[in-house]
Design an enzyme around this catalytic site. Structure first.
Site, PDB file in Angstrom:
ATOM      1  N   GLU A 155       0.691  -1.646   0.463  1.00  0.00           N
ATOM      2  CA  GLU A 155      -0.076  -0.430  -0.194  1.00  0.00           C
ATOM      3  C   GLU A 155       1.372   1.343   0.354  1.00  0.00           C
ATOM      4  OE1 GLU A 155      -2.870  -0.499   3.078  1.00  0.00           O
ATOM      5  OE2 GLU A 155      -3.511  -1.796   2.559  1.00  0.00           O
ATOM      6  N   CYS A 263      -1.270  -7.044   6.401  1.00  0.00           N
ATOM      7  CA  CYS A 263      -1.001  -8.112   6.468  1.00  0.00           C
ATOM      8  C   CYS A 263       0.531  -8.308   7.083  1.00  0.00           C
ATOM      9  CB  CYS A 263      -0.321  -8.156   4.778  1.00  0.00           C
ATOM     10  SG  CYS A 263      -0.822  -7.637   3.902  1.00  0.00           S
TER      11      CYS A 263
END
Ligand SMILES: NC(=O)c1ccc[n+]([C@@H]2O[C@H](COP(=O)([O-])OP(=O)(O)OC[C@H]3O[C@@H](n4cnc5c(N)ncnc54)[C@H](O)[C@@H]3O)[C@@H](O)[C@H]2O)c1
Length: 439
Positions: A155, A263
């Site tokens: 991201e 994550c």
């Protein structure tokens, strides 16, 4: 190629926009009606640099569509990508695969003609077998190859990572499956991205092993930072000194408040759980997780110590809430345990983040939100830099000092140089660097 993507979140939306930009015909499906309606209005539901322009161009060209109904896009697709969430399951830390399995059932019902179903979601080893079983059980006539295609984008740099990946991993031993996936990723061969074919289980394992290794690197340098602080070494120089060794590499060696995000925490937890199910102890991964959890909460104590050990009645300004810059993602952000720790110790906390405040509102309801960094610093007894947004890298130190009640800065990302902060009249604490310069 015709592509359907199930799940239009950070991964699904970026993948869909990039595939469309390669020239494929893409439909992004999401069951969240609000999200799809917003996309139809041209509004992007997440903050990711460059994504709005990429979506606008490809939607206008007719290559990128959005819908809540998977039926037609799946029936027409050469490949269907599953990109739904796999959060930590409440209670036990296993990956929650209910969204993946639900998506598999929906896909199975809509399949028509030969189709590759590729899982982009991060899933434990063996999930592909279960996805295939569900599809065959739901639709026995389906002509399908189930592949694993883990996603490695970060991201904040997601488009670049997708278009210039270090590698693309595709897990399938089926020749027809390999051909479809090669055709889909062919545009990337121009960028010299190696396309690596493995078995499905190996591909699933690669993703977890990669995340666990990166999380280990971060945790390692964080522990070296703690020791550096005690012995008067500078962890930034240590990181550079070891990172310039090619066997180690300079990336993921930035000491800080502990890793967070959508994550690393959940994937290291899930890997550990998978290992235990197979009677294997991943002792390094277990230690990484434990050290990281302790560290996040310990950051509140670090702030308290900078203020002499008493936070009751003190006002703390927090700069940066998201787990890293250039995203609005608040999932497992280190700012959350830090702020709850500060509140537990009796402090008043206010914060500013360039993109994450909307998401932070639901996570941290008692937090006061500010319009910018200087408003956040106004009357504060200490300012804590938690996310290294570019906006926080060149603050006007004189203005800051004037507006604060006490000139105390706790820099959890080592954005500033201790000698500059001391010269500007601040009490300055950072990570793995002594606040007084030693020989
Ligand atoms: N975020 C990252 O940086 C990143 C990077 C690599 C891999 N991954 C993995 O990719 C997966 C997706 O992550 P994310 O961050 O994009 O998640 P996300 O939560 O942002 O998006 C998931 C989306 O899937 C939708 N969804 C769920 N079930 C659905 C269904 N049956 N049909 C249609 N839509 C459905 C949800 O509404 C949501 O919009 C996870 O497994 C994650 O671990 C994420």
């Amino acid at each position: 190629m015709r592509i359907a993507i199930i799940g239009t979140g950070y991964v699904g939306l970026v993948s869909g926009a990039c595939f469309a930009d390669f020239g494929h015909e893409v439909t992004c499906v999401d069951k969240d009606e609000g999200k799809i309606a917003a996309l139809h209005r041209g509004q992007i539901p997440i903050y990711e640099p460059g994504l709005d322009a990429l979506i606008a161009t490809n939607a206008k060209a007719g290559r990128l569509n959005f819908t809540t109904d998977p039926t037609t896009p799946v029936a027409e697709a050469d490949a269907v990508f599953i990109a739904v969430g796999t959060p930590s399951r409440r209670g036990d830390g296993h990956a929650d695969l209910s969204y993946v399995y639900a998506a598999a059932r929906e896909i199975a019902n809509a399949l028509s003609g030969f189709t590759v179903v590729a899982t982009k979601s991060t899933v434990p080893v063996g999930t592909g077998d279960e996805v295939e079983r569900i599809i065959r059980e739901t639709n026995s006539r389906a002509d399908v190859v189930v592949a694993s295609n883990p996603e490695f984008l970060r991201e904040g740099a997601a488009i670049r990572d997708f278009k210039f990946p270090d590698r693309i991993v595709v897990g399938t031993s089926d020749e027809r499956g390999r051909k479809v996936m090669s055709d889909i990723y062919r545009p990337l061969s121009l960028n010299q991205a190696p396309l690596m074919f493995t078995t499905r289980r190996t591909a699933e394992m690669i993703k977890y092993a990669a995340n666990a290794f990166l999380a280990t690197k971060i945790t390692f340098i964080n522990e070296i930072a703690d020791l550096s602080e005690k012995v008067g070494a500078n962890v930034q120089e240590v990181a550079r000194g070891i990172g310039l060794d090619n066997r180690i590499g300079t990336k993921f060696l930035h000491a800080g408040p502990g890793f967070g995000g959508s994550c690393f925490p959940k994937d290291t937890r899930a890997l550990m759980k998978t290992a235990l199910d197979h009677d294997v102890h991943l002792r390094i991964v277990e230690a990484v997780l434990a050290a990281n959890e302790n560290r996040k909460r310990a950051m509140a104590r670090k702030v308290s110590l900078a203020l002499g050990g008493e936070l009751r009645g003190k006002t703390i300004g927090v700069l940066g809430l998201t787990f890293k810059p250039d995203t609005d993602d608040m999932r497992e952000a280190p700012s959350i345990p830090l702020i709850t720790g500060l509140l537990d110790m009796g402090a008043k906390v206010r914060a500013y983040d360039p993109a994450g405040m909307e998401q932070a509102r639901s996570e941290l309801p008692s937090l006061e939100f500010c319009a910018d960094a200087y408003a956040c610093a106004k009357g504060a007894d200490a300012l804590v830099i938690v996310t290294e947004w570019v906006q926080f890298r060149a603050l006007d130190l004189d203005r800051l000092k004037e507006t604060m009640a006490q000139p105390i800065v706790v820099d959890l990302r080592n954005v500033y140089r201790p000698e500059d902060m001391l010269a500007a009249g601040f009490v300055y604490e950072s990570v793995g660097r002594s606040s007084t310069v030693k020989n």
